[in-house]
Design a protein around this motif. Structure first.
Motif, PDB file in Angstrom:
ATOM      1  N   GLY A 140       0.795  -1.303   0.179  1.00  0.00           N
ATOM      2  CA  GLY A 140      -0.268   0.043   0.270  1.00  0.00           C
ATOM      3  C   GLY A 140       0.816   1.258  -0.076  1.00  0.00           C
ATOM      4  N   SER A 141       0.408   2.129   0.589  1.00  0.00           N
ATOM      5  CA  SER A 141       1.139   3.623   0.625  1.00  0.00           C
ATOM      6  C   SER A 141       2.100   3.438   1.702  1.00  0.00           C
ATOM      7  CB  SER A 141      -0.070   4.642   1.124  1.00  0.00           C
ATOM      8  OG  SER A 141      -0.697   4.650   2.204  1.00  0.00           O
ATOM      9  N   TYR A 142       2.114   2.673   2.557  1.00  0.00           N
ATOM     10  CA  TYR A 142       3.318   2.487   3.716  1.00  0.00           C
ATOM     11  C   TYR A 142       4.413   2.005   3.146  1.00  0.00           C
ATOM     12  CZ  TYR A 142      -0.987   3.239   6.508  1.00  0.00           C
ATOM     13  OH  TYR A 142      -2.051   3.659   6.934  1.00  0.00           O
ATOM     14  N   LEU A 143       4.755   1.427   1.999  1.00  0.00           N
ATOM     15  CA  LEU A 143       5.742   0.522   1.564  1.00  0.00           C
ATOM     16  C   LEU A 143       7.007   1.490   1.636  1.00  0.00           C
ATOM     17  CD1 LEU A 143       6.771  -2.388   1.114  1.00  0.00           C
ATOM     18  CD2 LEU A 143       6.307  -1.915  -1.362  1.00  0.00           C
ATOM     19  N   SER A 144       8.259   1.117   2.385  1.00  0.00           N
ATOM     20  CA  SER A 144       9.541   1.806   2.161  1.00  0.00           C
ATOM     21  C   SER A 144      10.191   1.321   0.834  1.00  0.00           C
ATOM     22  CB  SER A 144      10.123   1.613   3.427  1.00  0.00           C
ATOM     23  OG  SER A 144       9.886   2.368   4.572  1.00  0.00           O
ATOM     24  N   SER A 145      10.957   2.090   0.333  1.00  0.00           N
ATOM     25  CA  SER A 145      11.862   1.620  -0.723  1.00  0.00           C
ATOM     26  C   SER A 145      13.251   1.337  -0.214  1.00  0.00           C
ATOM     27  CB  SER A 145      11.976   2.834  -1.580  1.00  0.00           C
ATOM     28  OG  SER A 145      13.127   2.658  -2.556  1.00  0.00           O
TER      29      SER A 145
END
Length: 267
Positions: free
Chosen positions: A66-71
């Protein structure tokens, strides 16, 4: 410090002592849960609905990030670029070097959480709905970045399941903590049957939300008061990030140490 087998074994003992120390929270957790039913009964519906949305958001996180995924490209933010450029490079670092990176990350996130909690606490109950998803996002990103610091990829669904389990661990009672530790001990098992059982069990991520909702009990009580919520919001958010970072560090650190101890090239 060099990762000798003696040093790794000693550090593993420290993690295991920390795991046993979690049982000391039993009395305070039982005491702290007493007012939750009363608080929930008098909490406005729109606050309850906002907390309920965490179920869908955590579900989306487990499935897609979702919008929480870190790179994972952020890995160079934690280590010198000339030393580390990829996650594979991180895996070759000493555990003590990984620990230092996590300590620096934790300090930064605690300061950020303090400011966030204070700013959203000013408006009391009216800004609490903003604070809830912001804190959840900060907790998830902190755990993901800790995973990256130890060389694990949060893009992997397996790691997202591990992260949600860490989130649950922090807000669980002592019985729940023991169950979670037992599950996580088999997380990297080479036994495919055991691995499938653990992953299947961990799909029941919805239980995380109920314990996570309890965690907001005191938050809802104290932050409902405008202005005064500034102090409580700053303290509670900082404490929440401190707890999640400590658990993340210990649980990911244990995985990396166990993996190193199984490496026949380490003396």
């Amino acid at each position: 410090m060099e990762d000798s087998k003696d040093w790794l074994a000693e550090e593993l003992k420290k993690v295991e002592i920390w795991e046993k120390d979690q049982s000391d929270l039993w009395f305070w957790e039982k005491l702290g849960r007493l007012p939750f039913k009363f608080i929930d009964k008098w909490t406005p519906t729109f606050i309850q609905n906002k907390i309920g949305l965490l179920i869908d958001e955590l579900g989306q996180y487990v499935q897609t990030g979702g919008s929480y995924l870190s790179s994972t490209s952020k890995v160079t933010s934690y280590y010198p670029k000339e030393v580390v450029q990829t996650l594979e490079d991180v895996k070759n670092l000493f555990v003590s070097t990984m620990d230092s990176a996590v300590d620096g990350l934790t300090k930064n996130r605690k300061n950020l959480a303090t400011v966030q909690g204070a700013s959203t606490g000013i408006g009391g109950i009216f800004t609490l709905t903003i604070d809830i998803p912001l804190l959840l996002g900060l907790q998830l990103k902190t755990l993901q970045d800790i995973a990256i610091c130890y060389g694990y990829d949060p893009n992997d669904k397996k790691e997202r399941l591990f992260i949600v389990k860490c989130l649950q661990f922090v807000s669980a009672d002592i019985v729940g903590k023991q169950t979670i530790l037992s599950q996580l001990s088999m997380f990297d098992s080479q036994d495919e049957v055991a691995k499938r059982e653990v992953l299947s069990e961990m799909q029941g991520w919805r239980e995380v939300v109920f314990s996570y909702r309890d965690q907001f009990g005191w938050k809802k009580l104290f932050q409902m008061i405008p202005i005064a919520g500034l102090v409580f919001g700053a303290f509670i958010n900082r404490s929440a990030i401190n707890d999640i970072a400590e658990a993340g560090k210990m649980l990911y650190r244990k995985r990396r140490i166990l993996e190193r101890l199984q490496n026949p090239t380490i003396q």
